[in-house]
Design a protein around this motif. Structure first.
Motif, mmCIF file in Angstrom:
data_model
loop_
_atom_site.group_PDB
_atom_site.id
_atom_site.type_symbol
_atom_site.label_atom_id
_atom_site.label_comp_id
_atom_site.label_asym_id
_atom_site.label_seq_id
_atom_site.Cartn_x
_atom_site.Cartn_y
_atom_site.Cartn_z
ATOM 1 N N GLU A 110 0.794 -1.177 -0.162
ATOM 2 C CA GLU A 110 -0.062 0.095 0.125
ATOM 3 C C GLU A 110 0.741 1.384 0.173
ATOM 4 O OE1 GLU A 110 -4.381 -0.330 2.148
ATOM 5 O OE2 GLU A 110 -2.824 0.159 3.456
ATOM 6 N N LYS A 111 0.160 2.371 -0.355
ATOM 7 C CA LYS A 111 1.103 3.628 -0.336
ATOM 8 C C LYS A 111 0.257 4.658 0.477
ATOM 9 C CE LYS A 111 2.846 4.511 -4.276
ATOM 10 N NZ LYS A 111 2.766 4.784 -5.897
ATOM 11 N N ILE A 132 7.977 3.375 -9.088
ATOM 12 C CA ILE A 132 8.059 2.729 -7.652
ATOM 13 C C ILE A 132 6.902 1.835 -7.385
ATOM 14 C CG2 ILE A 132 7.612 3.430 -5.042
ATOM 15 C CD1 ILE A 132 9.359 5.749 -5.614
ATOM 16 N N ARG A 133 5.496 1.881 -8.096
ATOM 17 C CA ARG A 133 4.688 1.024 -7.756
ATOM 18 C C ARG A 133 5.302 -0.338 -8.360
ATOM 19 N NH1 ARG A 133 -0.523 2.706 -7.529
ATOM 20 N NH2 ARG A 133 0.181 4.569 -8.456
ATOM 21 N N THR A 138 4.946 1.879 0.623
ATOM 22 C CA THR A 138 5.495 3.191 0.411
ATOM 23 C C THR A 138 4.865 4.045 1.346
ATOM 24 O OG1 THR A 138 5.688 2.665 -1.812
ATOM 25 C CG2 THR A 138 6.293 4.998 -1.071
ATOM 26 N N ILE A 139 5.793 4.834 2.254
ATOM 27 C CA ILE A 139 4.971 5.936 3.113
ATOM 28 C C ILE A 139 5.732 7.139 2.637
ATOM 29 C CG2 ILE A 139 4.472 6.649 5.413
ATOM 30 C CD1 ILE A 139 4.942 3.967 6.525
ATOM 31 N N LEU A 140 5.191 8.059 2.012
ATOM 32 C CA LEU A 140 5.759 9.302 1.626
ATOM 33 C C LEU A 140 5.305 10.409 2.196
ATOM 34 C CD1 LEU A 140 4.096 10.783 -0.860
ATOM 35 C CD2 LEU A 140 4.481 8.572 -1.823
ATOM 36 N N MET A 167 -2.178 10.714 -4.860
ATOM 37 C CA MET A 167 -1.791 9.588 -5.695
ATOM 38 C C MET A 167 -1.575 8.292 -4.702
ATOM 39 S SD MET A 167 0.898 10.946 -8.386
ATOM 40 C CE MET A 167 1.312 12.699 -8.728
ATOM 41 N N ALA A 168 -1.700 8.463 -3.530
ATOM 42 C CA ALA A 168 -1.744 7.407 -2.469
ATOM 43 C C ALA A 168 -2.847 6.612 -2.160
ATOM 44 C CB ALA A 168 -1.057 7.966 -1.075
#
Ligand code: UTP
Ligand code: MG
Length: 576
Positions: A361-362, A513-514, A520-522, A532-533
């Motif tokens: 997940e993002k 990156i996907r 991903t934690i941004l 986009m998350a």
């Protein structure tokens, strides 16, 4: 001090050899005046050429022995001190590397650098000098006094008064000067700090035209140092005239008593010459004492400063790991009621944080500056430990992982990119030293930096200045992203890492990156990026203000709505 000298242990044999050679040299030197006295009495005064040649030959032999012992002693002393310095430096480096972030926060780099260079050199020199000449001086004093007694006890009695007085005086000088030298080393730290900041911040200093301001700051530190140095050395230097005065008085006394005794026939010229010769050697050694005291006081100060670092018992990063093979496999990250404050502060920067990010997940984290976003990132690789609550990765508390395995599973992209001196390839491969060339290029492509690298004259072999001066901010950012991607992490932490990228490059990057399928934690300031998350977490003053999708948050959180409106007001109005 004791701790530092345990580093001499491996070189005990060489040190003992050096010490024995020094004793040989000393014994030879101490015998010379005695032989001289005998030569005068038995040869010169008796006008006996044979005795003169006999004692002359013995004196030459003794002098040669002392010379040979001296040379060998230098050799061993140098070996011991350099090997000792090398070991101490390596051990200090390993120690500093083992420190947690909170311990490192307490010592500015300049203070540590001074210890590595200046302080270790000081101790090393003292070790060399001790084996070579310093231990010899007090032994010369003792040996000289004893030999003078052997030759003529009544004349040598003068030493009974002067030597104890001088020793007491010198001890006092040593005690007082120690504090002065510690003070001096601390000023060296400060000067190094100003220098370091000045060199690192050269551009901003020029841009703000703050040369004069910085010069004054430097001069102040420089003056402080030279004042501290002056005080210490003046104090030490003032002690030598006292020494000389007392020693000269005792020489005069020996000569005076000696001439009286010769007059009354109690002694002869040879004995007086010997005792005077011993007195000269003793006073010469005494005059070295101010130098010895300086060295020892400085060494004590330096050893204390290093000991202070060596003795720090850091809460080891390695604690708590039950299973040495436990590694991050899926990349699920979960915070449970986490509260955290930096070690030197009371006020928590994160309060009761709970959220879960599932594998792949993002999650975007958004929030005002100073809200605690970066702090939250520092907790996952355990750069700092939480005060209460729990962080789990793959449903296991992070404290249960061996730190290496935990960090191996994480790709960390810091808010301010940091590149090492070396080539671009080295900087990317730094993330994963086992990476093959294709993997490095792949990571660079995904980080959207490959094309730019290909335009550099030496492509991947282009050297990065000590702080990456020849790269743009965005280029540095993307190299630091490539460095994290080449690890093929299970969890990727991006701290505002796309801030310097244009919208198109950013979306290409996030798309790439996907493909890594990592969690991903941004952290971002931009709603367009956060959208986009899969989920967005809004942090406000250390607390989670809202958590959900973009649409959820627009609905539920007035704060989020405000941020969204401020960034692209109309668009969101219409979208609703
Ligand atoms: P953060 O560094 O977590 O804020 O500091 P942030 O949300 O990432 O901010 P931006 O967007 O990058 O600017 C949160 C708080 O923690 C304190 C800071 O003073 C700040 O108030 N802090 C940070 C420390 O006390 N010690 C540190 O080493 C770092
Ligand atoms: Mg931050």
């Amino acid at each position: 001090m004791k701790l530092i000298f345990t580093f001499l242990k491996p070189y005990k044999a060489a040190a003992v050899a050096a010490f024995s050679l020094m004793l040989t040299e000393l014994a030879a030197e101490l015998l010379l005046p005695y032989f001289l006295g005998r030569m005068i009495n038995e040869g010169v005064l008796a006008k006996d050429m044979d005795r003169i040649s006999f004692w002359g030959g013995i004196m030459i032999g003794t002098a040669l022995l002392s010379f040979a012992a001296g040379i060998l002693n230098s050799f061993y002393s140098a070996h011991v001190s350099y090997a000792f310095g090398y070991d101490l430096r390596s051990s200090l480096f390993r120690k500093v590397q083992s420190f947690s972030c909170s311990t490192l926060n307490k010592y500015p780099p300049s203070a540590l650098i001074t210890r590595f260079t200046n302080d270790i050199r000081q101790i090393q020199n003292t070790v060399f000098m001790s084996l070579r000449i310093m231990a010899k001086a007090p032994l010369t004093v003792i040996g000289g006094v004893i030999m003078a007694f052997v030759v003529n006890g009544r004349l040598a009695a003068v030493f009974f008064i002067t030597v104890p007085v001088l020793i007491g005086f010198l001890y006092w000088v040593f005690k007082v000067s120690r504090g002065m030298f510690r003070n001096m080393q601390d000023r060296v730290d400060k000067l190094n700090r100003v220098m370091q900041e000045n060199l690192a911040g050269m551009r901003i200093i020029k841009a703000f035209w703050r040369r004069d301001y910085e010069r004054i700051r430097f001069e102040r530190a420089n003056e402080d140092l030279s004042r501290a140095t002056r005080t210490a050395f003046q104090f030490i230097e003032a002690s030598s005239p006292v020494l000389f005065f007392v020693m000269n008085m005792s020489l005069a006394a020996i000569l005076w008593f000696g001439s009286q005794q010769i007059g009354s026939g109690q002694t002869n010229v040879g004995q007086v010459v010997s005792v005077v010769n011993y007195a000269l050697r003793v006073s010469m050694s005494m005059s070295m004492f101010s130098f010895i005291i300086t060295s020892f006081s400085r060494t004590k100060a330096s050893a204390d400063r290093i000991g202070e670092i060596m003795r720090i018992r850091d809460v080891s990063e390695e604690t708590g790991a039950a299973d040495p093979n436990l590694a991050v496999t899926k990349g699920k990250a979960e915070f449970r009621h986490v509260t955290f404050s930096f070690p030197d502060k009371d006020e928590p920067v994160l309060k009761d944080i709970s959220f879960t990010v599932n594998p792949g997940e993002k999650l975007a984290i958004i929030g005002a500056t100073g809200a605690g976003k970066t702090s939250l990132f520092l907790l996952l690789p355990r750069l700092f430990d939480v005060q209460s609550g729990e962080i789990l990765i793959d449903d296991t508390p992070i404290t249960a992982y061996p730190v290496k395995n935990l960090r191996d599973g994480i790709g960390f992209i810091p808010q301010t990119p940091f590149l090492f001196s070396g080539t671009i390839r080295e900087n990317i491969a730094w993330g994963n030293t086992k990476a093959a060339e294709e993997e490095i290029i792949r990571a660079a492509e995904d980080a959207q930096i490959h094309a730019a690298i290909c335009n550099f004259p030496d492509r991947y072999d282009t050297r990065v200045g000590q702080k990456g001066v020849n790269l743009s901010g965005g280029q540095k950012q993307r190299i630091s992203i490539a460095r994290a991607l080449v690890r093929k992490p299970k969890i990727l932490l991006m701290d505002d890492s796309t801030s310097a990228l244009d919208a198109e490059t950013e979306s290409r990057l996030l798309e790439a990156i996907r493909r890594y399928r990592c969690t991903t934690i941004l952290i971002t300031q931009k709603i367009s990026t956060a959208r986009m998350a899969d989920k967005i977490c809004l942090i406000d003053d250390g607390r989670i203000a809202a958590l959900g999708t973009h649409e959820d948050l627009l609905e539920a959180s007035p704060l989020y709505r405000k941020i969204a409106e401020s960034q692209s007001g109309k668009e969101w109005h219409y979208a609703r």
